[in-house]
Structures are given as C-alpha cells and as structure tokens.
Write a protein that holds these residues in place. Structure first.
Motif, PDB file in Angstrom:
ATOM      1  N   THR B 110      35.226  69.549  87.971  1.00 38.27           N
ATOM      2  CA  THR B 110      36.496  70.231  87.724  1.00 38.27           C
ATOM      3  C   THR B 110      36.473  71.029  86.422  1.00 38.27           C
ATOM      4  O   THR B 110      37.374  71.806  86.165  1.00 38.27           O
ATOM      5  CB  THR B 110      37.641  69.212  87.636  1.00 38.27           C
ATOM      6  N   ARG B 164      41.955  72.166  91.418  1.00 38.32           N
ATOM      7  CA  ARG B 164      42.820  72.522  90.304  1.00 38.32           C
ATOM      8  C   ARG B 164      42.338  71.873  89.011  1.00 38.32           C
ATOM      9  O   ARG B 164      42.051  70.689  88.969  1.00 38.32           O
ATOM     10  CB  ARG B 164      44.238  72.052  90.617  1.00 38.32           C
ATOM     11  N   ASP B 165      42.246  72.683  87.994  1.00 40.64           N
ATOM     12  CA  ASP B 165      41.711  72.246  86.708  1.00 40.64           C
ATOM     13  C   ASP B 165      42.870  71.788  85.827  1.00 40.64           C
ATOM     14  O   ASP B 165      43.821  72.525  85.629  1.00 40.64           O
ATOM     15  CB  ASP B 165      40.984  73.436  86.086  1.00 40.64           C
ATOM     16  N   ASP B 166      42.797  70.578  85.325  1.00 40.36           N
ATOM     17  CA  ASP B 166      43.929  70.115  84.513  1.00 40.36           C
ATOM     18  C   ASP B 166      43.784  70.491  83.046  1.00 40.36           C
ATOM     19  O   ASP B 166      44.505  70.013  82.195  1.00 40.36           O
ATOM     20  CB  ASP B 166      44.169  68.606  84.678  1.00 40.36           C
ATOM     21  N   LEU B 167      42.821  71.364  82.752  1.00 39.44           N
ATOM     22  CA  LEU B 167      42.722  71.858  81.378  1.00 39.44           C
ATOM     23  C   LEU B 167      43.949  72.687  81.019  1.00 39.44           C
ATOM     24  O   LEU B 167      44.462  72.613  79.920  1.00 39.44           O
ATOM     25  CB  LEU B 167      41.458  72.715  81.244  1.00 39.44           C
ATOM     26  N   LEU B 168      44.384  73.482  81.984  1.00 39.05           N
ATOM     27  CA  LEU B 168      45.426  74.454  81.643  1.00 39.05           C
ATOM     28  C   LEU B 168      46.787  74.023  82.158  1.00 39.05           C
ATOM     29  O   LEU B 168      46.877  73.205  83.037  1.00 39.05           O
ATOM     30  CB  LEU B 168      45.060  75.804  82.227  1.00 39.05           C
TER      31      LEU B 168
END
Lengths: 563, 168
Positions: B110, B164-168
């Motif tokens: 991810t 979906r990337d939870d960085l942003l």
C-alpha cells in the motif's frame, strides 16, 4: 499502474478519488454560496509579483554594481548608462510578460498553474496530493500588501514537489486556502459519507466571517519572550552565526585600509596571544548573540493552533510564515533534546509531514522550546495519535545488547586513529613538522569515546500498545522519534560482516518526508530483535496463516526481545 | 567470510534471483569503469614519473587500479547476483541485496506509489529491465530482470498496490 502514464510523478493518484470529486462538488454546491464553490476561476497573481522579482534581481546585482560604480568611475559615460537602462527595461518587460502568462486555478479537484513565456508549462496538482499549505510574507511582501502561498505535495522532495505563488492578496490567499482545504476531508477514513459531512461542516464555518489564519482555531500554545530567549541561547546555532561573523570580518578587512589595521596592531601592547584570545572571545560572544537574534527573528510570535482537523502554525518576526498541516498527514514526531537543553529538561518538537522539505530552520517545527514535562499535554492537544508517554520519559525503552557498547565507543575513535596514522605517515615522509604532531587527533579520542558511550546509553526502542515504534538515538542532540506502524514506508535491516560476527544488525525505517528527516536509524540491535521488528511492523490486516509467527511483535513479545 | 550465508537468513531469504545475465551485464559495466580507472591511474603514474619521485611511486596507482579492477570484474558480479533476492508478496515487497553489508528491505504494497520499468541501452542488448518502486520516502530499484518477468512484476505490484493509501 493507476492509468496516468504522462506524468509518472503524479501517477500515485488513485483513479477512484478522481471520480469522487465531481460527485463531491455536486453534493457541496447546493449548500455553498456561489463565492464558495469548490472551483476557483483562473486568475493572475497580484502585479506586485513583478516588483518582487525585480527587487530580487536587483539585490543579486547590487554588489557587482556597487563594485562597478566604485572602481569604474573614469569611464562612466552615457553609453554605459544607456546599455544599463536597456538591460533594465528588457528585464522589466520580461518580468511583466511572465506575470501576464502566469495563471492559477482550482478546477476539477486539481490546482492548475500555467506559466512560461516561451516554453509553456502547466503544473497540475490533485488536491488529494496537497500536504501542507504555507502562507508567508517577507518584509517586502508586507510593504506591497501581498502574501506568498506555498503548496507542498507528497512527491518526495524531488523536483516539482511544491508550487509557490509569490504574490496574492490576502483575500485571494484565503480563498485559495479554502479550496485547497478540501483535500484532507476527502481522504478521511469514512469515505464519501464523511466527506459530505465534512463539507457541510466546512461550508457552515465558511458562511461565518472567515477570520485571518493567525487568529483562527483554538490556541494550543504560544511561545513566551522568556522561552524565546532561552531557545536562542541554547540553540547551538553558533556555526552559521560564526560564518556570518567571519564574512563580516573579511568585508571589513577588504574595506578598511591596511595602514589603519597595522597602526591598531602596533598601538596594542603585547600583540599576540592576548589579541588572539580577545578576538576569539569577541567572535564567540558575537556568534552567540547572533544565534539568539536569529532564533528570536525566526521563532518570534510562534503560535500553535488547532482548527478541527488541521494544525495552524505561525512563526517569524520579519519573515512571517503560517503553515497549515492536516493532522491526518503527520507522519512522525521527533522530540529533540539538544546538548545545552537536555540538562535543563528542555526540548524542541519536530514534525515530519510528507510535504516538507527540510530547507529552512522553521519548517517542520511543531514547537521550538518547551519543558519535557509539558510535551504529553501538547501532543495530546495537537496530535493525539502521537501522544506517547514512553517517548518522553524513556523509562520503558528496550536497550541495546551490551556487546553493542564497544562499537558505539569505538565508532568515532577508529576514524581518529586512521587520521592520526595518515598524519604521522605524511609528517614522517615530508618532515614539515615533528612526526609527533601527527598524534594530535588522538587527543580527541577520549572525548569521542565518551560521546559514543553516551550514545549507547541513550539508544533504545519500544513498540507501544498503540503500535507506535519509538526510537531514541543521539545525533549530538538526543532524538526520540515517534513513528506509527502504519506510517512506515519501508523497513531495512542491514548487517555488515563485523556485525554478522557479533550477531548485531542495524534497523532503518522511513516515513514519507519531503526532506531527509523521515529516516530513522538504530545501529547495533540484536539481529534477531531487528529481524522480528522489521517483520512485525508490516501491514497487519488479513495476514496469511504462514506469516502469523512473523507478525507477532505485540508489546509483550517485543519487550521480551530486549537484551 | 564471503561464503557464509548471511545470518539474517534465520528468516528465509526471498526466493527469487535476478536474471543470470545480470552477472554479464555488471561485469561489462565494471570492465568499462575499470578502463576509466586505469586511464586515470596511467595519468597519475606518468605525472609521478615526471616529478622524479622515482619509478617505484608510479607503480602504486597502476597496481591499485589493477587490484580494484580485478576484484570488481572478477568475483563481485557473481557475489552480488547471489545476494540479490526478491519476492513480491501479497502484503509486501521483500528484497535482499548488498555485497558486504547485506540489507533486507520490506515495503508494504500500500506504500508503493507507482512502478516503472527502465532499460539502459546495454540492458536492452541483453533483454533485461530494471523495475523501480517509488514510495513517498524514495525509490528502490530491482535491477536486471528479464524483460517479460520485469513486466509481469511491474503489473503485479501495480495491481496489488492499487488499494487506497492511508498516507493521505
């Protein structure tokens, strides 16, 4: 790939989010007044942009120009003036034309910036990728009544990781910030539902009178004049200050006629050691004062505020700067205890956010100086995800194995030893000085060993119950990094042949960062512990059965893994 | 010291090797660097000779260059190849590389922002490609995979990373 072949640096953009934007704006527009529609029509910067550029080039040319005027007095005629005026006119015209073609807009969920006189350029930044929005004003910008807005993205600090709009009116800046603020809500974990709700809340606050950013939100902490002075006095920023002083000295040396200096020297009795000492003292105190002044100018008026899901940081007396950082995008927090601060229980808090390049002293500072005991309260108020008490007291940290101590002690001693050997060899060979002078580096060895010992004693780690990796190391200052597991971008464990023999290994982890600050390294862990940490800090959901043993760094097991 | 397997292999090393042609490629690269190095050494030796330091001094740079060249062209490519391992797992990309200092790198799927394949002219000659993984904390390169494998690795990573990337 995510279907974005032309711009590889932006192709991390998720297609689904692109689609979500039109629907989102459709949901929003009924509640929003026309003025607050999510789009921002294409517009130019304030004309002051022309003046700012001209002043900057004038400043760059000021010294050569001065030298030219002073030295070239005799051939100072109309022709030269004419050429100078011509160059100036071309410069003004080019800058004006650049201003004319420079346009920005917010449309379709993207910030678009068009520029370029000859080679047309168009930068597109998806709002989702916006990490931080900074507003700043230099004294010149303040005189001209404009502010500068800098938009940083998560492009990894490389080329084009930020967009700077150098001259906006306050209203334009506020309007732009408002549109860019769509980003964080759009990515909130609740998906579209949360987005709609967030949009509603935002338009509700929008409807009210929008206050200026410096008074927005709830004040968490502001710096006091006393703390500001202490921050300067203990900043340790003596190096750059010294460089400035030496530069000034050189300047004086060039300007003041030699004879005056000589006469000064002659008139001072006992010229020699005493003068050297006095000069050294003046340079030392001067550097220190300069460090205090520069700290006061940088961090004067520092205030940390929170407004909903964002942190607002204001700082600076001359160059005023205001940053907006979505709390959900903070990657790591570092508690930094400088050598002059640690004995007094003082520390600075640094923030690692994906957009920040570490290009200036104030970028990425969450708070410049506070008591260690005040850290938990501040973190709890500003970014609760990072409120880790273990990071503050350091009591529960797992220490490194005793066999690592020798390596810490000798790390710098080896370098001194090699330096001494080379120096002795050169001196023996050339005979410039007695060869024993070559042993001088060894005089520093006890100091280096002591530093190594302190570094070993400080080093430690823990994975706390909230799945945050806390790593403490010393790089002159004692640094304690708080790194949530889900923020880790990569984990490296490396082992050189000597470490292999001693069953030690070095762990490196990295979080998203615009600069180099996002990397944390802990040297000489037990190799098994390092391996278990590396494997256990990975993604957790839907772990395949065969990996169960790997992903078991619960606090209990990690504590047992300590030496 | 070289022969011993790295102890980190207490966990099994990732299973896949790079393409064996990588060794030839690296050897060619090393050979070219060797030629440049030798040219510099020759210039240095000539300079020392002209400075009348005695011909003994001139031997040092040439001998040094020869020694370095022999090592980098001889055993280094094979050793590097045997160290380089990779695995594209469901959750993470697992890499191991390094000559003396062996590094194991884990990157969650991810966190991968995008993937590139790249080919230098020399790589193209051998039908090899590099796969470059970009994260928000920098890039890492998996060098010298066969073209078709590189393509499938890239596609697989892109597919697995497209969550979906939870960085942003």
């Amino acid at each position: 790939m995510t279907g974005d072949e032309e711009r590889p640096e932006d192709s991390g953009l998720q297609t689904e989010s692109l689609e979500s934007f039109p629907s989102q704006s459709a949901v929003r527009s009924p509640q929003s007044s026309p003025f607050l529609s999510p789009d921002l029509a294409s517009r130019r910067l304030h004309p002051a942009w022309i003046a700012i550029g001209l002043v900057r080039s004038l400043r760059a040319f000021a010294l050569p120009l001065l030298i030219f005027v002073v030295t070239g007095r005799q051939n100072w005629d109309a022709g030269v003036l004419l050429i100078g005026a011509g160059i100036g006119l071309v410069g003004v015209a080019a800058r004006t034309a650049s201003w004319w073609v420079f346009r920005y807009e917010v449309a379709g969920g993207e910030l678009r910036v068009r520029s370029g006189l000859i080679a047309r350029q168009e930068r597109t930044v998806p709002l989702e990728r916006v990490q931080t929005v900074d507003t700043g004003e230099s004294p010149l910008q303040r005189v001209l009544g404009v502010v500068q807005v800098r938009i940083e993205t998560a492009a990894g600090g490389g080329r084009g990781s930020d967009v700077t709009l150098e001259a906006l009116t306050r209203d334009d800046a506020a309007a732009l910030r408002q549109r860019l603020a769509v980003g964080p809500a759009g990515r909130s974990p609740g998906g579209l539902e949360a987005t709609v709700q967030g949009a509603n809340e935002r338009s509700a606050t929008d409807a009210a009178v929008r206050p200026l950013p410096e008074t927005q939100g709830e004040l968490i902490r502001a710096i006091t004049p006393g703390a500001l002075f202490v921050a300067g006095a203990t900043s340790g920023r003596i190096g750059p200050a010294m460089a400035i002083l030496f530069g000034a000295y050189q300047f004086v040396d060039d300007l003041v006629p030699e004879s005056i200096l000589e006469r000064l020297a002659m008139s001072a009795p006992g010229f020699g050691l005493r003068v050297v000492l006095v000069v050294a003292g003046i340079v030392g105190v001067g550097s220190w004062l300069l460090a205090v002044v520069s700290t006061v100018l940088t961090f004067g008026g520092f205030a940390l505020r929170r407004e909903g899901d964002r942190l607002l940081i204001a700082s600076g007396l001359l160059d005023r700067r205001r940053s907006t950082i979505p709390i959900s995008r903070i990657q790591a927090i570092t508690i930094s205890e400088g050598m002059l601060r640690q004995p007094f229980g003082l520390a600075a808090l640094r923030i690692e956010s994906a957009g920040y390049a570490t290009d200036s002293a104030e970028s990425g500072v969450l708070f410049p100086l506070l008591r260690r005991s005040e850290i938990p309260a501040l973190l709890a108020a500003a970014c609760p995800d990072f409120a880790a008490d273990a990071a503050v007291d350091g009591a529960g940290l797992n220490r490194l194995p005793v066999r690592a101590r020798r390596r810490y002690l000798l790390a710098d001693v080896w370098q001194l030893l090699i330096l001494a050997v080379v120096a002795v060899a050169v001196l023996v060979r050339t005979g410039w000085l007695d060869w024993r002078w070559g042993l001088l580096p060894l005089a520093l060895a006890p100091l280096a060993a002591m530093y190594g010992w302190v570094a070993f004693r400080d080093a430690g780690w823990i994975v706390d119950p909230a799945e945050r990796l806390i790593v403490r190391t010393r790089q002159v200052a004692r640094q304690t990094a708080i790194l949530p597991r889900r923020r880790l971008q990569r984990r490296d464990v490396s082992q050189n042949p000597l470490q292999r023999r001693a069953a030690l290994a070095t762990l490196r982890v990295a979080v998203a960062s615009g600069g180099s600050g996002g990397r944390v390294e802990l040297a000489h862990l037990d190799e098994e512990v390092a391996g278990r940490l590396q494997a256990g800090l990975g993604p957790r959901r839907a772990v395949p059965a065969r990996d169960q043993s790997r992903s078991a760094v619960s606090p209990a097991t990690s504590a047992a893994g300590g030496p | 010291m070289f022969a011993r397997r790295p102890r980190l292999a207490a966990r099994p090393a990732p299973p896949h090797h790079l393409d064996p042609r990588a060794k030839t490629l690296w050897r060619l690269n090393a050979l070219m660097e060797f030629a440049v190095l030798l040219a510099f050494a020759a210039v240095a030796a000539w300079g020392m000779y002209r400075l009348d330091l005695g011909w003994g001094w001139s031997v040092i740079p040439v001998a040094g260059a020869l020694l370095i060249g022999t090592i980098t062209v001889g055993p280094v490519p094979g050793l590097r190849w045997s160290r380089w391992r990779y695995e594209i797992g469901e959750q993470e990309v697992d890499l191991q590389h390094g000559l003396l200092t062996v590094t194991r790198t884990l990157i969650p799927m991810t966190r991968i922002q995008h993937v590139d394949t790249r080919r230098s002219p020399l790589q193209r000659r051998y039908g090899l490609s590099s796969v470059i993984l970009y994260t928000a904390a920098g890039a890492i390169e998996v060098p010298a995979l066969a073209d078709d494998i590189a393509g499938s690795v890239r596609d697989r990573i892109a597919e697995l990373a497209n969550t979906r990337d939870d960085l942003l």
